[in-house]
Write a protein that holds these residues in place. Sequence first.
Motif, PDB file in Angstrom:
ATOM      1  N   ALA A 204       9.927  -5.151  -3.176  1.00 21.16           N
ATOM      2  CA  ALA A 204      10.571  -5.837  -4.300  1.00 21.16           C
ATOM      3  C   ALA A 204       9.550  -6.493  -5.221  1.00 21.16           C
ATOM      4  N   GLU A 205       8.442  -6.998  -4.622  1.00 23.01           N
ATOM      5  CA  GLU A 205       7.465  -7.744  -5.411  1.00 23.01           C
ATOM      6  C   GLU A 205       6.308  -6.872  -5.907  1.00 23.01           C
ATOM      7  N   ALA A 206       6.263  -5.602  -5.515  1.00 24.98           N
ATOM      8  CA  ALA A 206       5.117  -4.753  -5.844  1.00 24.98           C
ATOM      9  C   ALA A 206       5.074  -4.428  -7.333  1.00 24.98           C
ATOM     10  N   PRO A 207       3.875  -4.336  -7.901  1.00 26.68           N
ATOM     11  CA  PRO A 207       3.755  -3.905  -9.297  1.00 26.68           C
ATOM     12  C   PRO A 207       4.185  -2.449  -9.451  1.00 26.68           C
ATOM     13  N   ALA A 208       4.459  -2.037 -10.622  1.00 24.30           N
ATOM     14  CA  ALA A 208       5.009  -0.704 -10.882  1.00 24.30           C
ATOM     15  C   ALA A 208       4.008   0.395 -10.562  1.00 24.30           C
ATOM     16  N   LYS A 209       2.703   0.156 -10.751  1.00 23.51           N
ATOM     17  CA  LYS A 209       1.721   1.221 -10.583  1.00 23.51           C
ATOM     18  C   LYS A 209       0.650   0.832  -9.570  1.00 23.51           C
ATOM     19  N   MET A 210       0.051   1.884  -8.949  1.00 25.70           N
ATOM     20  CA  MET A 210      -1.089   1.694  -8.052  1.00 25.70           C
ATOM     21  C   MET A 210      -2.336   2.238  -8.728  1.00 25.70           C
ATOM     22  N   THR A 211      -3.492   1.662  -8.367  1.00 24.05           N
ATOM     23  CA  THR A 211      -4.747   2.189  -8.879  1.00 24.05           C
ATOM     24  C   THR A 211      -5.098   3.473  -8.133  1.00 24.05           C
TER      25      THR A 211
ATOM     26  N   GLU B 262      -6.908   5.001  -0.632  1.00 24.40           N
ATOM     27  CA  GLU B 262      -6.863   4.151   0.560  1.00 24.40           C
ATOM     28  C   GLU B 262      -5.603   4.428   1.369  1.00 24.40           C
ATOM     29  N   LEU B 263      -4.458   4.584   0.671  1.00 14.59           N
ATOM     30  CA  LEU B 263      -3.198   4.846   1.354  1.00 14.59           C
ATOM     31  C   LEU B 263      -3.254   6.158   2.123  1.00 14.59           C
ATOM     32  N   ARG B 264      -3.859   7.189   1.518  1.00 18.59           N
ATOM     33  CA  ARG B 264      -3.955   8.479   2.200  1.00 18.59           C
ATOM     34  C   ARG B 264      -4.782   8.379   3.482  1.00 18.59           C
ATOM     35  N   ALA B 265      -5.776   7.512   3.462  1.00 14.10           N
ATOM     36  CA  ALA B 265      -6.681   7.409   4.623  1.00 14.10           C
ATOM     37  C   ALA B 265      -6.118   6.538   5.744  1.00 14.10           C
ATOM     38  N   LEU B 266      -5.145   5.669   5.431  1.00 12.97           N
ATOM     39  CA  LEU B 266      -4.673   4.699   6.430  1.00 12.97           C
ATOM     40  C   LEU B 266      -3.989   5.325   7.651  1.00 12.97           C
TER      41      LEU B 266
ATOM     42  N   GLU C 220       2.452   1.356   0.854  1.00 10.79           N
ATOM     43  CA  GLU C 220       3.578   2.292   0.875  1.00 10.79           C
ATOM     44  C   GLU C 220       4.745   1.749   0.063  1.00 10.79           C
ATOM     45  N   ALA C 221       4.975   0.437   0.180  1.00 12.68           N
ATOM     46  CA  ALA C 221       6.050  -0.182  -0.590  1.00 12.68           C
ATOM     47  C   ALA C 221       5.760  -0.109  -2.090  1.00 12.68           C
ATOM     48  N   ARG C 222       4.495  -0.283  -2.443  1.00 16.16           N
ATOM     49  CA  ARG C 222       4.125  -0.228  -3.864  1.00 16.16           C
ATOM     50  C   ARG C 222       4.191   1.185  -4.404  1.00 16.16           C
ATOM     51  N   ALA C 223       3.968   2.166  -3.494  1.00 15.52           N
ATOM     52  CA  ALA C 223       4.028   3.557  -3.942  1.00 15.52           C
ATOM     53  C   ALA C 223       5.460   3.992  -4.211  1.00 15.52           C
TER      54      ALA C 223
END
Length: 647
Positions: free
Chosen positions: A570-577, A583-587, A643-646
């Motif tokens: 709910a609090e995540a910004p609209a876009k990821m860098t 980083e998400l792919r590697a986690l 993941e939530a931000r994505a």
Amino acid sequence: MAILTLDQIKLQFGDHTLFRGGSMSLEPGERVCLVGRNGAGKSTLLKIIMGRQELDEGELRMRQHLRISELKQTLPTELDEPVHVHVSRGLSHLKQLIDEYRARSQTELDEAGLRELQDLTHRIDAEGGWNPDVRVDTVLSEMGLPPDALLSDLSGGWQRRVGLARALVSNPELLLLDEPTNHLDLSAIEWLEERVKGYSQSQSGSVLFITHDRAFLDRLATRIIELDLGRFLSFPGGYRDFLRRKEELIETEKVEKADFEKKLAEEETWVRQGIKARRTRNEGRVRALMAMREEAAQRSELKRPKGPRIHIEGSDQESGRKVLELFNVQHSYGPAGGDDEPVIRDLSLKIMRGDRIGLVGNNGVGKSTLLKLLLGELTPTRGTIKLGTNLQIAYFDQMRRELDPEATIVEVIGEGRDYITLNGKQRHVIGYLTGFLFSAKRAKTPIKALSGGECNRVILAKLFTRPSNLLVLDEPTNDLDVETLEVLEQKLVEYDGTLLIVSHDREFLDNVVTSVLVFEEGGVITRHPGGFSDWARKGRALAIMDDPVGDRAKAQRKAARADAKAVAKAEAPAKMTYGEKLELRALPAKAAHQEALIAALQARIGDPDFYAQGYEVTQPVLDDLAREQNELERITARWLELEARAG
């Protein structure tokens, strides 16, 4: 020199005599097991040593300032307190000594007072030192216990570990264990064996314990003391030695009894002839006869009661050749199609008439669940289960749930009738119950007033009156004395129907079953020929799903993670860098690597010999485990956040 001696002790409750003037002693470093029938006085003897029961006659002598700790038969009751608080209660005596030292050291002391202060110093050092909190932290770390977890959030097996930590934290010289394997699964029992053995060997600590687990007894005991007819009979060695020596003793007693009775009969004949034939008699011989009559009266009081006599009512109808068949059965407790790990995965199995199968696994892996699936109490998430023809099923766990606490034993067994039918013949209920070691008076006792072992005997007595060709037993051996357990084994061996048994008693499984279903990692169940020991020799490992924190805490953690994920989304910004996407792919790979490291460390800690090593070996491994678990939590939290931000 003995650390504890019981000398000519006598104790009687009403018309029931527990001890008739028996004596025993305990030496440093001994591990002594108390055996005897239920009600023989084993737990009462521990209460006498702990000062909770007074003797009628006799004497209890202990070494001065003997440190004694106890692991009680029941689980802890203070469920609303953290683990470290509960364990620290085991040092209450140490804290009293420290307070006493501080109070005395602030006053002027004469020479005698200084000697007493020095004695206090030695006692404080012996019980764990001047910083009790450090001692508690050390024991918790060595035993892998979560200090801040509430007891209410721990499974039964881990509550048992907490109880043992509380017993060991004061460096006791004598450790009392009352049925310590209750509530423990197979891995925990093996861990406990090594832990107690290590305590005894490293500290020359003595252990006095009660158990019905013969494998546990045989691995730990250096001597066995049997409570028999109010006497203490000592047998050096383990359980096998005890059985051999006990049999020899019984045979010797039979010969002595026959010789005594023959001699008594001869003397009685002589005295009657002497009255007719002579005006004067050998008064010394008459006095000897009077003494023999007194001895005969005492022998009749000490007559050994009959042993257990168990009957299992078979069925007139033979079941079909195929009893049960499973096709690709899978079961999860989550919603259908959910991501919950299956308790049982892709199980295909045929159970044929006459099979004798033991279910082997740790707590929580699904043994009782499988039984409920087989009996139709649960529906599998996937797959099919087919029952054979002409089945008459007797289910032990179901009988436990049907016990009416207000009803008497006779009412439960007879269901309002004085006679039951066994093998086509009428038999009085009370006569039947004597085979399960219930006297006529005890048979009229309400269920709610019975001990755990007595309740189990009632359940077995009720179950075995029902004709069956499929017998399903879920932990039938809990709280049974060894004598009853061995008779039960023999009757199950003679049973000509099909057997399914869940038990943590390794000896029981070895003696009764011909194959085992082993619950392994990931819900996989495999079948192996032979008993538990045959499978164990292959070096395989049981699935361990009984982690320190129980189901309630797991559910709370799962709910907390779900809430955190929802809030983060709910609090995540609209876009990821772009870097965050990489980083998400590697986690996932990082988390998998971390889980593998943790599993390897847990396997080391789970080794039965792990805690037998020194502190300098075990502590670094425990520290590594804590560090790697923290790192996994950090990775998981970051993964959830990204993941939530994505989206």
